[in-house]
Motif scaffolding. Sequence first.
Motif, PDB file in Angstrom:
ATOM      1  N   UNK A   1       0.819  -1.209   0.000  1.00 20.30           N
ATOM      2  CA  UNK A   1       0.000   0.000   0.000  1.00 20.30           C
ATOM      3  C   UNK A   1       0.851   1.256   0.000  1.00 20.30           C
ATOM      4  N   UNK A   2       2.140   1.101  -0.105  1.00 24.56           N
ATOM      5  CA  UNK A   2       3.011   2.273  -0.106  1.00 24.56           C
ATOM      6  C   UNK A   2       3.020   2.927  -1.485  1.00 24.56           C
ATOM      7  N   UNK A   3       3.265   4.223  -1.476  1.00 22.65           N
ATOM      8  CA  UNK A   3       3.260   4.964  -2.722  1.00 22.65           C
ATOM      9  C   UNK A   3       4.331   4.421  -3.655  1.00 22.65           C
ATOM     10  N   UNK A   4       3.980   4.297  -4.926  1.00 26.23           N
ATOM     11  CA  UNK A   4       4.971   3.880  -5.920  1.00 26.23           C
ATOM     12  C   UNK A   4       4.985   2.397  -6.215  1.00 26.23           C
ATOM     13  N   UNK A   5       4.388   1.603  -5.388  1.00 30.03           N
ATOM     14  CA  UNK A   5       4.343   0.168  -5.658  1.00 30.03           C
ATOM     15  C   UNK A   5       3.469  -0.094  -6.878  1.00 30.03           C
TER      16      UNK A   5
ATOM     17  N   UNK B   1      -0.225   1.741 -10.652  1.00 24.39           N
ATOM     18  CA  UNK B   1       0.755   2.207  -9.683  1.00 24.39           C
ATOM     19  C   UNK B   1       0.011   2.893  -8.539  1.00 24.39           C
ATOM     20  N   UNK B   2       0.472   2.626  -7.329  1.00 21.43           N
ATOM     21  CA  UNK B   2      -0.181   3.244  -6.172  1.00 21.43           C
ATOM     22  C   UNK B   2       0.288   4.679  -6.039  1.00 21.43           C
ATOM     23  N   UNK B   3      -0.648   5.590  -5.927  1.00 20.29           N
ATOM     24  CA  UNK B   3      -0.307   7.003  -5.839  1.00 20.29           C
ATOM     25  C   UNK B   3      -0.178   7.458  -4.399  1.00 20.29           C
TER      26      UNK B   3
END
Lengths: 330, 343, 509, 344
Positions: free
Chosen positions: B303-307, B318-320
Amino acid sequence: MSPLRGALRWDTAVGVLLVAVFVTGLGTTDGFASRDNLAFAFNDIAEVALMALPMTLLVVAGQVDLSVASMLGLSSALTGQLWDSGWAFETIVPVVLLVGVAGGLLNGWLVTKVGLPSLAVTIGTLALYRGLASVVLGSNAITDFPETYAKWAVDTTTIPGTFITYPVALFIVLAVVAAVVLHATGLGRSLFAIGAQEDAAYFAGIRVKRIKLLLFVVTGLVSAFAGVVFTLRYGSARADNGSGFEMLVIASVLLGGIDFDGGKGTLFGAVAGVLLIGILKNLLTLNDVANEVQVIVTGLLLVASVLTPRLISTVSEWRHRRAAAATSSG
Amino acid sequence: ALAVTLAGCGGTTKKDSSDNGGDVKATDAKANPDAPLKKGLKLAFLPKQINNPYEKIVDDAGIEAAGEFGGKGKEVGPSDASASSQVSYINTLIQQRQDAILIAANDPNAVCGPLKQAMKKDIKVVAYDSDTAKECRQLFINQASSEEIGRSEVQHIAEQLDYKGEIAILSATQNATNQNTWIEFMKDELKKPKYKNMKLVKTAYGDDDDQKSFQETQGLLKAYPNLKGIISPTTVGIAAAARYISGSSYKGKVVINGLGTPNQMRKYVKDGTVEQFSLWDPKKLGYLGSYAAAALASGQITGAEGEKFKAGKLGEYTIGKDGEVILGPPTVFNKDNIDDFDF
Amino acid sequence: MSQADSTGVPVLALKGVNKSFGAVRALRDVSLELFPGEAHALAGENGAGKSTLIKTLAGVHRPDAGQVLLDGEPVVFHGPANARDVGIAVIYQEPTLFPDLSIAENIFMGRQPRRGLGRIDHKAVRSATAALMGRLGVALDPDRPARGLSIADQQIVEIAKALSFDARVLIMDEPTAALTGSETARLFSVVEALRAEGAAVLFISHRLEEIFRLCQRVTTLRDGRWVASEPLEGLTEDDLVRRMVGRDLDELYPKQDTRVGETALSVHRLTREGVFRDVSFEVRRGEIVALAGLVGAGRTEVAQAVFGVDRADAGEVRVAGTPLRPGSPNAAMAAGLALVPEDRRQRGLVMEMSIERNIGLTGLDRISGGGLVKRALERGRATDWATRLQLKYGKLSDHVGVLSGGNQQKVVLAKWLATDPAVLIVDEPTRGIDVGTKAEVHRLLSSLAAEGLAVLMVSSDLPEVLGMADRVLVMHEGRLVAEIPRAEATEESVMAAATGRTGKGRAAA
Amino acid sequence: MTATIEKPTAQAEAGRSARSLVDTVFRAREISIAGALVLLVLFTWIAEPRFLNDQGVKDLLLNAAILVLLAVGQSVVVVTRNIDLSVGSVVGLSAFACGKFVSGTDHGPLLVALLGIAVGMACGLVSGALVSFGKVPALVVTLGMLYIIQGIDYWWAEGEQINAADVPQSVLDLGSGSVLGIPYLPLISFAVLAVTAYFLRSYRSGRELYAIGSSPEAARLAGVPIRRRVLGAYVFSGAVAGFAGSLWLARFGTVVADNAHGWELTVVSAVVVGGVAIVGGVGTVWGAALGALLLTTIGSALSVLKVDSFWEDAIAGALLLAAISVDRIVNVRMTRALRKRSAR
Ligand SMILES: Nc1ncnc2c1ncn2[C@@H]1O[C@H](COP(=O)(O)OP(=O)(O)OP(=O)(O)O)[C@@H](O)[C@H]1O
Ligand SMILES: Nc1ncnc2c1ncn2[C@@H]1O[C@H](COP(=O)(O)OP(=O)(O)OP(=O)(O)O)[C@@H](O)[C@H]1O
Ligand SMILES: [Mg+2]
Ligand SMILES: [Mg+2]
């Protein structure tokens, strides 16, 4: 004959049904018996259960208060608004409870002094109190209530070693108080008399108006308190909190065999009714029974709650008549 | 702690509690982008309300998607959309040890406590359609970026009107957050010089009530005889507006655009009342949600940004910021493609 | 006087009827025959089963065993409508009116004359009602709602209802209990006319002289059993009492001489606009004061205003010299006042409550300790008074609703006597009470007065008034018109005052 | 003897003048509601003239039409000392059933209305049979039925929505069309109202409903077929609610499962405001209809006056309380005046 009939009374039957449902749950459903789940299941109906207590007394006295859920909402909205504007929580609670008392006084005043039927009055205050709630808070939602207090309302805090949460503990204490008042005091006797035959009660020197007023005030107070509990439990104050709970409260009380015409019923029945609705909901949800089926089950239970005793007495009357005919002809 | 606060300032006020309720999300787990999707994952969809037609489509698509990767999905939920009624379902889902909960929250905060508990028990939480407070879920699947929705509405209607004429907005309720955000972006877009011949005359509110929206449309057209177009970014509003106009003399003279569902709008597209409107595909929303939850539960992402993760046939996402995943630009429906959709 | 032909076929008869309510066997093997043109009396103590018998005839109850015979043929009535349709009209013991509907509608409910398309002919309903009222010699307005009618007026409406049927059988369960002499006389003349036209009449009353006046034959019941059916000719009142009670009766009005003490209750210029005006009187300890008057004279209202259930517009009530807070029955009770109300079903008793709880209701603080009701005290209080008043009951935990009318009245008395009052106001204390019990009640009132109780007795029963009262106050149209000492009280003097024929010279002090 | 005749005559005279007063008091119930309604409309109209333009009047009537219909049905049940809390659910079910039935077809409005009525009658039949033959308290049974019917509706709908686009134009025309400027819906409601009122006044079975509500025990002894009448009242109320459901479809076009959810309390308040006693035996359907009209007009007036929508509920509640309180106080005063006037 008479002990048999006693055992067949509906409030006893609800009690038995409650135990049966509970045992079935233990036997068949994974996760039902866990401490967490039980704590949650009971805590989840805490506010409805709390409000059901004064409602039982009211209905026994032949009155009803449909504004309880709106008072809960108003209390929640007020708690949120005051908290948001920086009041100390210790000040908020008494203020909110006072508002509950005032709401109860208004209901009671309209019923006793103006002489209006309680159903009509509280349909009016149902709209009024809910309306005031949305005036107070609009469509905002207030959050971030103090953990020091919130923890007492949530289901993760229980009395050590049990699944009893603090709201539920409070409910148990109040239920005992209500049971004693209703069934063992003069006030309780008066409530039954007022509900069954108000004129006769008045002629017997019972202070009918004062007692009714008192009941409405207590109901307002408890509903306001339920509002505080609700707010803390969900950590969210909103004007529409608890909307529709009035029907749930009434359904539980009626399910417990309290006669809506007044003068009949036991507190045990009402408590059993509330718990049955709560446990059944938990159990059905755990078994993935769809919500609409749960709604139907609630309805069927209500119908059964009045139909079953009726059927039983019809059958026993019929048997009795046959027996009487047999002895007199023999 | 109570004694301290009492002694400290004579009561517990909002200021004291700002640092309460620490972050539960502290996930030490490392993401392993190469981990395969686990088989037999149990996903539960918890819509705002079980009878909401729109969310039913989302959830059904999500459940179907779960089948694709060998998981099992189900939909549970309350029949009223009140803030508190979702909570008991969350508890149940925890007891049932689901692998992930996908929720469209009725109240961003009321569901927080139980959701945190779920995350503590290693159940993944994905919000969709309507977000919860950020710390109470791992991901939020947003249907489209708000900015894009707002600006594109204006762009579309401007093209239809040749960049001139009066327009109005028919919204839902005055307090609907997403509506208001969109309307802000619309106004901002209208400030651009290319729209100098267009004028927003009024924002009306139909409360997402069919009849009210119907009457509001009537009112708009009466009050502004030169009105050339109506943007209604709500499915109830656009359908009601289209119904009124299709049976009136304004048909063909006033352009309607906004967000609507194909089934509701089909009749008006076919009879020429409406040329085009848009909406994201709710099926894709459900589909993406399902894959995102599975990716979380399988450890591909945290759930981290960029994953990044792969969402089946929709491709890679991509997770924002703040755990947001955006589905993509809305689909524009018109005469040519509307029959390809059924929702 | 056409003596009935006992050898003919009875219009309506019961043969070997049994009827039980739970454990109570209300009727056991009872038979009865009603012949056309005959007025038949039904006698028995309270709870003997008279009303049950009537309800069996009327199709309200189905017999457990035995038969109802119509014109000699067995019939089964499936409800009151059935019995009505074959020409049986019934006046029940307790008036059963629709309070919200007009008197005319009350009388013709379900049988209204109709005009085209099945519509009700409202005009015809009204004029038929007016005609009935004329026949009974009363002028109640057909359009007035039944709510607020006095018990007597309600009874008159019931009578009018029964007359409107042109019935073959007219059954009357204590129709005269609430009526005064003149109304009773009028009723009897109407019944006589019906009888002459060939109707059969079944009549119940606890006033034996009425039975002798109206009827030719009598059937006596005791404890649900049939005792005798015989012609009244040659029978004395004592014979009849012996059949009913199974023993000889003591004196009916056992008035004891008492020493009159200081003033216990004083009422000064009490007024309730539109009902009564400027009423002043005193009742002293040891005294029984009767409040007499025609039906509707306002006696009940005075009693209620004194007790505080109704608010007086002006005037003052003092108990033992202390003014009473107006409009508060509670304060009245605290001061030692007790009121046995006229309407026992609405005001006297909580029908769904048990006997013991009803008796306990007037003394909740006395039967409680530490805030909790002590069951033993409650039961003790009830047992004590049930015994003293010879209440006939199954269990003290039974609902009072299942008691017979007379026994219900005893419970009301018990509940008030148990409060140990200094002033007892009784409104129609023996309405619907059988002769045996009546004597008991009188003895009780008399001995209580001898012990120093002040009694204000509202009564429409003239012999009772004359037999029991030390002084008679007479009301006429809302005013106290006469105060007659015991020595001068005669039927004539009281009636003269009650009908307003006395000069104001004799007016109360 | 002469005196006995004299006395009642005097009493009757007092009674007669009292009666005309009593009559006025009872009629005052309808008059006072109508008065409140007129005041409200006038006030709003002065503040916002558009309130009473063509469209405004149409809106007022349209908004009230369905509630009036439901209030008429409910009154018939309430005068028998019973209550039907399931009306909201019945409307929901019937509207959905009708929607499902016409969806994508070209069935006419008559068929739809018949279907709605049939669905409603079926529900009313079940509630009525339980109340009349089961001899169980109406409030509990119909609260149970509220849940049961709602559950069935949800279960059947499965979140489906019937869109106006699927509803045949002829049906929608019923909801939006008008004759001589008056929309059909209020005309229909008025017709049902007038027929019901006439029936209750002028037919034996109508009067028997009042008798039952006034005193069930007396009604039994008078040979009134209580069970049949109560059952009939429920079937009627159900039929009316079902009919209202089909009108709902015609008016709104779009239906989901929870239409009219929670309306039961609004309907009951309309009936109570309209002077139908909740304990039965008293009241007219005219009063109930006026009550319904007052409630919906309060809502319309508040929105026309641009009262912040947050205040709407509170003001509506307060007005409701004021209406019933004033009515009650006037009534008590009149009764007292009447007693004093009959003073001799
Ligand atoms: N519905 C009932 N349920 C139970 N018991 C009843 C019922 N009706 C009457 N009884 C009992 O049956 C017996 C006979 O009662 P009934 O009313 O016939 O007496 P009665 O002769 O009319 O007396 P009264 O002169 O006081 O009116 C009484 O013991 C009474 O308690
Ligand atoms: N609740 C009431 N509402 C209206 N009028 C009433 C009411 N009660 C009594 N009345 C009327 O008031 C007058 C006085 O009645 P009240 O009952 O006091 O007379 P009473 O002398 O006690 O006669 P009764 O023998 O009938 O008890 C009568 O005309 C009666 O019709
Ligand atoms: Mg009797
Ligand atoms: Mg009297």
